[in-house]
Design a protein around this motif. Structure first.
Motif, PDB file in Angstrom:
ATOM      1  N   ASP A  79      28.825  34.250 -38.591  1.00 11.98           N
ATOM      2  CA  ASP A  79      30.013  35.102 -38.486  1.00 11.98           C
ATOM      3  C   ASP A  79      30.017  36.199 -39.545  1.00 11.98           C
ATOM      4  O   ASP A  79      30.310  37.360 -39.262  1.00 11.98           O
ATOM      5  CB  ASP A  79      31.290  34.266 -38.648  1.00 11.98           C
ATOM      6  CG  ASP A  79      31.553  33.341 -37.483  1.00 11.98           C
ATOM      7  OD1 ASP A  79      32.157  32.289 -37.727  1.00 11.98           O
ATOM      8  OD2 ASP A  79      31.169  33.656 -36.349  1.00 11.98           O
ATOM      9  N   ARG A  80      29.708  35.807 -40.790  1.00 12.58           N
ATOM     10  CA  ARG A  80      29.754  36.771 -41.905  1.00 12.58           C
ATOM     11  C   ARG A  80      28.796  37.932 -41.662  1.00 12.58           C
ATOM     12  O   ARG A  80      29.163  39.098 -41.840  1.00 12.58           O
ATOM     13  CB  ARG A  80      29.415  36.070 -43.209  1.00 12.58           C
ATOM     14  CG  ARG A  80      29.321  37.052 -44.376  1.00 12.58           C
ATOM     15  CD  ARG A  80      28.898  36.370 -45.635  1.00 12.58           C
ATOM     16  NE  ARG A  80      30.064  35.789 -46.258  1.00 12.58           N
ATOM     17  CZ  ARG A  80      30.028  35.050 -47.350  1.00 12.58           C
ATOM     18  NH1 ARG A  80      28.882  34.775 -47.916  1.00 12.58           N
ATOM     19  NH2 ARG A  80      31.117  34.573 -47.873  1.00 12.58           N
ATOM     20  N   ALA A  81      27.563  37.657 -41.282  1.00  7.78           N
ATOM     21  CA  ALA A  81      26.579  38.720 -41.068  1.00  7.78           C
ATOM     22  C   ALA A  81      26.981  39.617 -39.902  1.00  7.78           C
ATOM     23  O   ALA A  81      26.832  40.839 -39.975  1.00  7.78           O
ATOM     24  CB  ALA A  81      25.198  38.124 -40.844  1.00  7.78           C
ATOM     25  N   ILE A  82      27.502  39.035 -38.845  1.00  7.29           N
ATOM     26  CA  ILE A  82      27.930  39.850 -37.705  1.00  7.29           C
ATOM     27  C   ILE A  82      29.081  40.762 -38.119  1.00  7.29           C
ATOM     28  O   ILE A  82      29.095  41.947 -37.784  1.00  7.29           O
ATOM     29  CB  ILE A  82      28.298  38.974 -36.494  1.00  7.29           C
ATOM     30  CG1 ILE A  82      27.031  38.328 -35.930  1.00  7.29           C
ATOM     31  CG2 ILE A  82      29.015  39.797 -35.408  1.00  7.29           C
ATOM     32  CD1 ILE A  82      27.278  37.301 -34.848  1.00  7.29           C
ATOM     33  N   ASP A 119      26.966  48.760 -37.095  1.00  8.32           N
ATOM     34  CA  ASP A 119      25.569  49.150 -36.866  1.00  8.32           C
ATOM     35  C   ASP A 119      24.985  48.442 -35.647  1.00  8.32           C
ATOM     36  O   ASP A 119      24.252  49.040 -34.869  1.00  8.32           O
ATOM     37  CB  ASP A 119      24.721  48.832 -38.099  1.00  8.32           C
ATOM     38  CG  ASP A 119      25.159  49.634 -39.311  1.00  8.32           C
ATOM     39  OD1 ASP A 119      25.381  50.848 -39.171  1.00  8.32           O
ATOM     40  OD2 ASP A 119      25.294  49.034 -40.392  1.00  8.32           O
ATOM     41  N   LEU A 120      25.303  47.166 -35.491  1.00 12.90           N
ATOM     42  CA  LEU A 120      24.773  46.404 -34.361  1.00 12.90           C
ATOM     43  C   LEU A 120      25.267  46.951 -33.035  1.00 12.90           C
ATOM     44  O   LEU A 120      24.515  47.025 -32.061  1.00 12.90           O
ATOM     45  CB  LEU A 120      25.153  44.923 -34.485  1.00 12.90           C
ATOM     46  CG  LEU A 120      24.562  44.165 -35.678  1.00 12.90           C
ATOM     47  CD1 LEU A 120      25.150  42.763 -35.749  1.00 12.90           C
ATOM     48  CD2 LEU A 120      23.052  44.127 -35.613  1.00 12.90           C
ATOM     49  N   LYS A 121      26.543  47.346 -32.993  1.00 15.14           N
ATOM     50  CA  LYS A 121      27.124  47.858 -31.744  1.00 15.14           C
ATOM     51  C   LYS A 121      26.505  49.185 -31.319  1.00 15.14           C
ATOM     52  O   LYS A 121      26.500  49.513 -30.144  1.00 15.14           O
ATOM     53  CB  LYS A 121      28.636  48.011 -31.884  1.00 15.14           C
ATOM     54  CG  LYS A 121      29.359  46.691 -31.905  1.00 15.14           C
ATOM     55  CD  LYS A 121      30.846  46.869 -32.085  1.00 15.14           C
ATOM     56  CE  LYS A 121      31.528  45.513 -32.162  1.00 15.14           C
ATOM     57  NZ  LYS A 121      32.964  45.630 -32.429  1.00 15.14           N
ATOM     58  N   HIS A 122      25.956  49.935 -32.276  1.00 18.57           N
ATOM     59  CA  HIS A 122      25.354  51.233 -31.953  1.00 18.57           C
ATOM     60  C   HIS A 122      23.918  51.116 -31.466  1.00 18.57           C
ATOM     61  O   HIS A 122      23.345  52.086 -31.010  1.00 18.57           O
ATOM     62  CB  HIS A 122      25.418  52.175 -33.151  1.00 18.57           C
ATOM     63  CG  HIS A 122      26.804  52.645 -33.475  1.00 18.57           C
ATOM     64  ND1 HIS A 122      27.811  52.760 -32.545  1.00 18.57           N
ATOM     65  CD2 HIS A 122      27.358  53.020 -34.647  1.00 18.57           C
ATOM     66  CE1 HIS A 122      28.911  53.192 -33.113  1.00 18.57           C
ATOM     67  NE2 HIS A 122      28.675  53.347 -34.400  1.00 18.57           N
ATOM     68  N   SER A 123      23.340  49.951 -31.578  1.00 19.72           N
ATOM     69  CA  SER A 123      21.973  49.762 -31.113  1.00 19.72           C
ATOM     70  C   SER A 123      21.988  49.387 -29.641  1.00 19.72           C
ATOM     71  O   SER A 123      22.657  48.449 -29.230  1.00 19.72           O
ATOM     72  CB  SER A 123      21.288  48.643 -31.909  1.00 19.72           C
ATOM     73  OG  SER A 123      20.047  48.336 -31.321  1.00 19.72           O
ATOM     74  N   GLY A 124      21.241  50.098 -28.847  1.00 18.65           N
ATOM     75  CA  GLY A 124      21.153  49.783 -27.420  1.00 18.65           C
ATOM     76  C   GLY A 124      20.389  48.503 -27.152  1.00 18.65           C
ATOM     77  O   GLY A 124      20.443  47.960 -26.056  1.00 18.65           O
ATOM     78  N   ALA A 125      19.675  47.993 -28.170  1.00 21.30           N
ATOM     79  CA  ALA A 125      18.876  46.790 -27.992  1.00 21.30           C
ATOM     80  C   ALA A 125      19.662  45.517 -28.275  1.00 21.30           C
ATOM     81  O   ALA A 125      19.177  44.428 -28.011  1.00 21.30           O
ATOM     82  CB  ALA A 125      17.652  46.842 -28.914  1.00 21.30           C
ATOM     83  N   ILE A 126      20.878  45.645 -28.801  1.00 17.74           N
ATOM     84  CA  ILE A 126      21.640  44.468 -29.235  1.00 17.74           C
ATOM     85  C   ILE A 126      22.920  44.312 -28.438  1.00 17.74           C
ATOM     86  O   ILE A 126      23.636  45.277 -28.191  1.00 17.74           O
ATOM     87  CB  ILE A 126      21.984  44.571 -30.734  1.00 17.74           C
ATOM     88  CG1 ILE A 126      20.696  44.579 -31.558  1.00 17.74           C
ATOM     89  CG2 ILE A 126      22.890  43.429 -31.178  1.00 17.74           C
ATOM     90  CD1 ILE A 126      20.897  44.790 -33.018  1.00 17.74           C
ATOM     91  N   ARG A 127      23.192  43.081 -28.078  1.00 21.21           N
ATOM     92  CA  ARG A 127      24.441  42.737 -27.380  1.00 21.21           C
ATOM     93  C   ARG A 127      25.170  41.700 -28.218  1.00 21.21           C
ATOM     94  O   ARG A 127      24.618  40.662 -28.576  1.00 21.21           O
ATOM     95  CB  ARG A 127      24.132  42.168 -26.005  1.00 21.21           C
ATOM     96  CG  ARG A 127      25.365  41.820 -25.207  1.00 21.21           C
ATOM     97  CD  ARG A 127      24.945  41.452 -23.776  1.00 21.21           C
ATOM     98  NE  ARG A 127      26.080  40.934 -23.056  1.00 21.21           N
ATOM     99  CZ  ARG A 127      26.431  39.653 -23.031  1.00 21.21           C
ATOM    100  NH1 ARG A 127      25.746  38.754 -23.684  1.00 21.21           N
ATOM    101  NH2 ARG A 127      27.471  39.268 -22.333  1.00 21.21           N
ATOM    102  N   VAL A 179      23.607  36.931 -31.566  1.00 25.19           N
ATOM    103  CA  VAL A 179      23.494  38.235 -30.916  1.00 25.19           C
ATOM    104  C   VAL A 179      22.265  38.174 -30.019  1.00 25.19           C
ATOM    105  O   VAL A 179      21.337  37.399 -30.271  1.00 25.19           O
ATOM    106  CB  VAL A 179      23.386  39.406 -31.921  1.00 25.19           C
ATOM    107  CG1 VAL A 179      24.645  39.506 -32.765  1.00 25.19           C
ATOM    108  CG2 VAL A 179      22.153  39.297 -32.792  1.00 25.19           C
ATOM    109  N   THR A 180      22.262  38.969 -28.987  1.00 25.90           N
ATOM    110  CA  THR A 180      21.132  39.015 -28.062  1.00 25.90           C
ATOM    111  C   THR A 180      20.401  40.335 -28.251  1.00 25.90           C
ATOM    112  O   THR A 180      21.025  41.395 -28.260  1.00 25.90           O
ATOM    113  CB  THR A 180      21.617  38.883 -26.607  1.00 25.90           C
ATOM    114  OG1 THR A 180      22.319  37.645 -26.475  1.00 25.90           O
ATOM    115  CG2 THR A 180      20.457  38.915 -25.632  1.00 25.90           C
ATOM    116  N   LEU A 181      19.098  40.258 -28.414  1.00 17.46           N
ATOM    117  CA  LEU A 181      18.263  41.444 -28.541  1.00 17.46           C
ATOM    118  C   LEU A 181      17.402  41.578 -27.302  1.00 17.46           C
ATOM    119  O   LEU A 181      16.841  40.601 -26.814  1.00 17.46           O
ATOM    120  CB  LEU A 181      17.334  41.339 -29.752  1.00 17.46           C
ATOM    121  CG  LEU A 181      17.946  41.642 -31.101  1.00 17.46           C
ATOM    122  CD1 LEU A 181      18.636  40.444 -31.662  1.00 17.46           C
ATOM    123  CD2 LEU A 181      16.871  42.152 -32.021  1.00 17.46           C
TER     124      LEU A 181
END
Length: 132
Positions: free
Chosen positions: A52-55, A61-69, A77-79
């Motif tokens: 949870d903490r890392a997310i 940043d994670l939400k802006h990557s098209g490779a991450i859900r 998270v799904t890559l």
């Protein structure tokens, strides 16, 4: 060699990781002493347990990557591995995941959940990974 098999082969050489059978029962996994880190469900899809903490820390940043859900309510998270740069991103995030697991516990973190995002009906096609 697929991107997923190349990533799994690289991760298997890391001293803090070992190959494992995923708790969800599909594909291949790598684990640390603190538990499962990544599940390779197909030749393109990887679920990674960040905590949870890392997310929360990297959500923007994670939400802006098209490779991450990001799946709400999940510590995973799904890559999607579509390019070599996605493998590099995965390796970086596995390092973050290892650090997150080893750091002082966050009171907001829930206990680790056995099910990864694959168990949350994400809709990706499951594949037989016998060739891994």
């Amino acid at each position: 060699m697929t991107l997923a098999s190349r990533a799994l082969a690289q991760l298997a050489t890391w001293p803090d990781l070992t190959r494992a059978v995923p708790s969800c029962g599909l594909g291949r996994a790598v684990s640390s002493a603190q538990g499962e880190i990544a599940h390779f469900h197909s030749d393109r899809d990887v679920d990674l347990r960040l905590t949870d903490r890392a997310i929360r820390r990297f959500a923007k940043d994670l939400k802006h990557s098209g490779a991450i859900r990001i799946v709400p309510g999940s510590q995973w998270v799904t890559l999607r591995l579509d390019a070599a740069s996605d493998v590099d991103l995965l390796l970086t995030l596995v390092s973050v995941a290892l650090q997150a697991q080893q750091s002082w516990p966050d009171p907001a973190d829930r206990p680790p959940v056995a099910g990864c995002n694959d168990q949350r009906g994400k809709g990706f096609v499951k594949a037989d990974l016998g060739a891994f």
